[in-house]
Design a protein around this motif. Structure first.
Motif, PDB file in Angstrom:
ATOM      1  N   LEU A  89     143.126 -24.936 153.384  1.00 14.36           N
ATOM      2  CA  LEU A  89     142.184 -25.674 154.407  1.00 14.36           C
ATOM      3  C   LEU A  89     142.275 -24.943 155.777  1.00 14.36           C
ATOM      4  O   LEU A  89     143.168 -24.086 156.297  1.00 14.36           O
ATOM      5  CB  LEU A  89     143.088 -27.206 154.666  1.00 14.36           C
ATOM      6  CG  LEU A  89     143.321 -27.870 153.541  1.00 14.36           C
ATOM      7  CD1 LEU A  89     143.740 -29.305 153.839  1.00 14.36           C
ATOM      8  CD2 LEU A  89     141.724 -28.237 152.724  1.00 14.36           C
ATOM      9  N   MET A  90     141.407 -25.085 156.641  1.00 17.39           N
ATOM     10  CA  MET A  90     141.147 -24.646 157.792  1.00 17.39           C
ATOM     11  C   MET A  90     141.882 -25.465 158.835  1.00 17.39           C
ATOM     12  O   MET A  90     141.731 -26.783 158.594  1.00 17.39           O
ATOM     13  CB  MET A  90     139.656 -24.439 158.156  1.00 17.39           C
ATOM     14  CG  MET A  90     138.919 -23.532 157.404  1.00 17.39           C
ATOM     15  SD  MET A  90     137.157 -23.460 158.014  1.00 17.39           S
ATOM     16  CE  MET A  90     137.410 -22.774 159.562  1.00 17.39           C
ATOM     17  N   HIS A  91     142.626 -24.823 159.583  1.00 17.50           N
ATOM     18  CA  HIS A  91     143.484 -25.482 160.396  1.00 17.50           C
ATOM     19  C   HIS A  91     143.340 -25.221 161.718  1.00 17.50           C
ATOM     20  O   HIS A  91     142.746 -24.015 162.232  1.00 17.50           O
ATOM     21  CB  HIS A  91     144.935 -25.207 160.405  1.00 17.50           C
ATOM     22  CG  HIS A  91     145.535 -25.713 159.027  1.00 17.50           C
ATOM     23  ND1 HIS A  91     145.964 -27.135 158.942  1.00 17.50           N
ATOM     24  CD2 HIS A  91     145.701 -25.297 157.995  1.00 17.50           C
ATOM     25  CE1 HIS A  91     146.194 -27.217 157.721  1.00 17.50           C
ATOM     26  NE2 HIS A  91     146.172 -26.405 156.943  1.00 17.50           N
ATOM     27  N   ILE A  92     143.325 -25.991 162.959  1.00 18.68           N
ATOM     28  CA  ILE A  92     142.727 -25.643 164.398  1.00 18.68           C
ATOM     29  C   ILE A  92     143.900 -24.514 164.942  1.00 18.68           C
ATOM     30  O   ILE A  92     144.869 -24.699 164.659  1.00 18.68           O
ATOM     31  CB  ILE A  92     142.939 -26.923 165.189  1.00 18.68           C
ATOM     32  CG1 ILE A  92     142.503 -26.659 166.654  1.00 18.68           C
ATOM     33  CG2 ILE A  92     144.352 -27.927 165.289  1.00 18.68           C
ATOM     34  CD1 ILE A  92     142.355 -27.998 167.545  1.00 18.68           C
ATOM     35  N   ALA A 145     150.485 -26.368 165.708  1.00 19.40           N
ATOM     36  CA  ALA A 145     149.689 -27.018 164.649  1.00 19.40           C
ATOM     37  C   ALA A 145     150.103 -26.283 163.552  1.00 19.40           C
ATOM     38  O   ALA A 145     150.695 -25.324 163.505  1.00 19.40           O
ATOM     39  CB  ALA A 145     148.284 -26.851 164.801  1.00 19.40           C
ATOM     40  N   LEU A 146     150.049 -27.102 162.591  1.00 20.13           N
ATOM     41  CA  LEU A 146     150.272 -26.445 161.102  1.00 20.13           C
ATOM     42  C   LEU A 146     149.631 -25.319 160.689  1.00 20.13           C
ATOM     43  O   LEU A 146     148.678 -25.021 160.971  1.00 20.13           O
ATOM     44  CB  LEU A 146     149.760 -27.587 159.941  1.00 20.13           C
ATOM     45  CG  LEU A 146     150.515 -29.097 159.755  1.00 20.13           C
ATOM     46  CD1 LEU A 146     149.745 -29.722 158.639  1.00 20.13           C
ATOM     47  CD2 LEU A 146     151.837 -28.687 159.585  1.00 20.13           C
ATOM     48  N   ARG A 205     142.664 -22.173 146.815  1.00 17.01           N
ATOM     49  CA  ARG A 205     141.372 -22.475 147.022  1.00 17.01           C
ATOM     50  C   ARG A 205     140.428 -23.317 146.095  1.00 17.01           C
ATOM     51  O   ARG A 205     139.809 -24.101 146.346  1.00 17.01           O
ATOM     52  CB  ARG A 205     140.496 -21.272 147.510  1.00 17.01           C
ATOM     53  CG  ARG A 205     139.767 -21.508 148.751  1.00 17.01           C
ATOM     54  CD  ARG A 205     138.984 -20.285 149.172  1.00 17.01           C
ATOM     55  NE  ARG A 205     137.897 -20.390 149.680  1.00 17.01           N
ATOM     56  CZ  ARG A 205     137.200 -19.642 150.416  1.00 17.01           C
ATOM     57  NH1 ARG A 205     137.829 -18.645 150.591  1.00 17.01           N
ATOM     58  NH2 ARG A 205     136.326 -19.978 151.020  1.00 17.01           N
ATOM     59  N   ASP A 206     140.843 -23.132 144.889  1.00 19.33           N
ATOM     60  CA  ASP A 206     140.246 -23.563 143.755  1.00 19.33           C
ATOM     61  C   ASP A 206     140.596 -25.104 143.272  1.00 19.33           C
ATOM     62  O   ASP A 206     140.143 -25.531 142.429  1.00 19.33           O
ATOM     63  CB  ASP A 206     140.128 -22.734 142.669  1.00 19.33           C
ATOM     64  CG  ASP A 206     139.604 -21.209 142.556  1.00 19.33           C
ATOM     65  OD1 ASP A 206     139.941 -20.237 142.087  1.00 19.33           O
ATOM     66  OD2 ASP A 206     138.564 -21.250 143.508  1.00 19.33           O
ATOM     67  N   GLY A 207     141.839 -25.524 144.082  1.00 20.13           N
ATOM     68  CA  GLY A 207     142.366 -26.825 143.868  1.00 20.13           C
ATOM     69  C   GLY A 207     142.907 -27.033 144.796  1.00 20.13           C
ATOM     70  O   GLY A 207     144.255 -26.944 144.948  1.00 20.13           O
ATOM     71  N   LEU A 208     142.674 -27.761 145.951  1.00 21.95           N
ATOM     72  CA  LEU A 208     143.250 -28.061 147.029  1.00 21.95           C
ATOM     73  C   LEU A 208     144.171 -29.134 146.757  1.00 21.95           C
ATOM     74  O   LEU A 208     143.787 -30.191 146.260  1.00 21.95           O
ATOM     75  CB  LEU A 208     142.399 -28.033 148.065  1.00 21.95           C
ATOM     76  CG  LEU A 208     141.123 -27.261 148.650  1.00 21.95           C
ATOM     77  CD1 LEU A 208     140.100 -27.812 149.539  1.00 21.95           C
ATOM     78  CD2 LEU A 208     141.968 -25.879 148.968  1.00 21.95           C
ATOM     79  N   PRO A 209     145.224 -29.021 147.354  1.00 17.74           N
ATOM     80  CA  PRO A 209     146.145 -30.341 147.539  1.00 17.74           C
ATOM     81  C   PRO A 209     145.344 -31.521 148.318  1.00 17.74           C
ATOM     82  O   PRO A 209     144.616 -31.323 149.072  1.00 17.74           O
ATOM     83  CB  PRO A 209     147.564 -29.995 148.272  1.00 17.74           C
ATOM     84  CG  PRO A 209     147.037 -28.802 149.030  1.00 17.74           C
ATOM     85  CD  PRO A 209     146.005 -28.151 148.378  1.00 17.74           C
ATOM     86  N   VAL A 210     145.655 -32.758 147.826  1.00 19.54           N
ATOM     87  CA  VAL A 210     145.128 -33.776 148.411  1.00 19.54           C
ATOM     88  C   VAL A 210     145.834 -34.858 148.729  1.00 19.54           C
ATOM     89  O   VAL A 210     146.989 -35.188 148.223  1.00 19.54           O
ATOM     90  CB  VAL A 210     143.758 -34.505 147.622  1.00 19.54           C
ATOM     91  CG1 VAL A 210     142.592 -33.409 147.274  1.00 19.54           C
ATOM     92  CG2 VAL A 210     144.448 -34.861 146.249  1.00 19.54           C
ATOM     93  N   PRO A 211     145.783 -35.956 149.596  1.00 22.19           N
ATOM     94  CA  PRO A 211     146.557 -36.830 150.040  1.00 22.19           C
ATOM     95  C   PRO A 211     146.774 -37.829 148.871  1.00 22.19           C
ATOM     96  O   PRO A 211     145.826 -38.008 148.067  1.00 22.19           O
ATOM     97  CB  PRO A 211     145.946 -37.919 150.984  1.00 22.19           C
ATOM     98  CG  PRO A 211     145.054 -36.787 151.687  1.00 22.19           C
ATOM     99  CD  PRO A 211     144.474 -35.796 150.612  1.00 22.19           C
ATOM    100  N   TRP A 212     148.019 -38.278 148.877  1.00 19.30           N
ATOM    101  CA  TRP A 212     148.245 -39.316 147.637  1.00 19.30           C
ATOM    102  C   TRP A 212     148.141 -40.820 148.056  1.00 19.30           C
ATOM    103  O   TRP A 212     148.428 -40.987 149.022  1.00 19.30           O
ATOM    104  CB  TRP A 212     149.911 -38.972 147.274  1.00 19.30           C
ATOM    105  CG  TRP A 212     150.208 -40.206 146.183  1.00 19.30           C
ATOM    106  CD1 TRP A 212     151.216 -41.101 146.428  1.00 19.30           C
ATOM    107  CD2 TRP A 212     149.906 -39.958 145.016  1.00 19.30           C
ATOM    108  NE1 TRP A 212     151.076 -41.633 145.176  1.00 19.30           N
ATOM    109  CE2 TRP A 212     150.424 -41.160 144.464  1.00 19.30           C
ATOM    110  CE3 TRP A 212     149.154 -39.201 144.110  1.00 19.30           C
ATOM    111  CZ2 TRP A 212     150.207 -41.579 142.844  1.00 19.30           C
ATOM    112  CZ3 TRP A 212     149.021 -39.537 142.744  1.00 19.30           C
ATOM    113  CH2 TRP A 212     149.682 -40.618 142.233  1.00 19.30           C
ATOM    114  N   PRO A 213     147.809 -41.638 147.285  1.00 19.41           N
ATOM    115  CA  PRO A 213     147.427 -41.350 145.841  1.00 19.41           C
ATOM    116  C   PRO A 213     146.057 -41.086 145.461  1.00 19.41           C
ATOM    117  O   PRO A 213     145.664 -40.851 144.430  1.00 19.41           O
ATOM    118  CB  PRO A 213     147.893 -42.752 145.293  1.00 19.41           C
ATOM    119  CG  PRO A 213     147.525 -43.726 145.945  1.00 19.41           C
ATOM    120  CD  PRO A 213     147.727 -43.042 147.587  1.00 19.41           C
TER     121      PRO A 213
END
Length: 197
Positions: free
Chosen positions: A138-141, A146-147, A186-194
């Motif tokens: 992901l793009m981060h500020i 920051a992360l 990039r082809d499979g980003l982690p996403v928030p659960w659930p």
């Protein structure tokens, strides 16, 4: 399921205690079709992980669809993105989880090594198949503190998923072949659960 096919899902919007209207399979299929996914089969399913019992919380019911893996890859890379859809990984014997490694921009934060997080999972009884460092893609500020987007990724036994979630790990929406080698996610980003939004 054949390698050229993938099952994807989208929470149907139903909420506990009868709140919220659950979308039909047909409604979400129209969205998926607009993204470029040609549905081969559709089925209502429930996420096989305990969802807290709270009025107004999601029920865990989802609309699932089988589409071609190539179409899913194009959807993930598109400008619009997956629009709340994610890959259904609960039928596989293993699944991917991740946690941010603690690094922050400008050298702030302290990196949590893979081995340390591995021990945390092992102590909770989680069976680990493999692990590697990666990026969330992901793009981060650009801001000190920051992360950095650096994550520790683990492939674990699917039955141990709930144990990992209790430790603050989150599942990956999908584990592309590139992730297994430690390449960018990039082809499979982690996403928030659930749920994937």
């Amino acid at each position: 399921m054949p390698d050229n096919l993938v099952r994807v899902y989208r929470p149907d919007g139903s909420l506990q205690c009868g709140l919220g209207r659950g979308r039909t399979l047909k409604e979400d299929q129209q969205v998926l079709s607009a993204l470029g996914g040609h549905v081969l089969s559709a089925e209502k399913r429930t996420i096989p992980v305990r969802v807290p019992q709270v009025c107004g919380a999601p029920t865990g019911r989802t609309n699932t669809y089988v589409i071609k893996a190539k179409e899913w890859e194009l959807i993930l890379r598109s400008f619009v993105g997956p629009a709340g859809f994610a890959e259904w990984t609960y039928d596989a014997p293993t699944t991917g989880v991740f946690k941010y490694d603690g690094t922050l921009q400008c050298g702030l934060g302290q990196e949590i090594p893979l081995a340390e997080m591995t021990q945390e999972l092992v102590d909770a009884g989680v069976s680990i198949i493999s692990s590697h460092k990666s990026s969330d893609g992901l793009m981060h500020i650009q801001l000190c503190g920051a992360l950095t987007g650096q994550i520790n990724v683990y492939e674990i036994a699917t039955p141990d998923l709930y144990k990992a979630l209790q430790l603050g790990f989150a599942p990956l929406a999908s584990i592309p072949a590139s992730a297994a080698t430690g390449a960018s996610l990039r082809d499979g980003l982690p996403v928030p659960w659930p749920f994937p939004w």
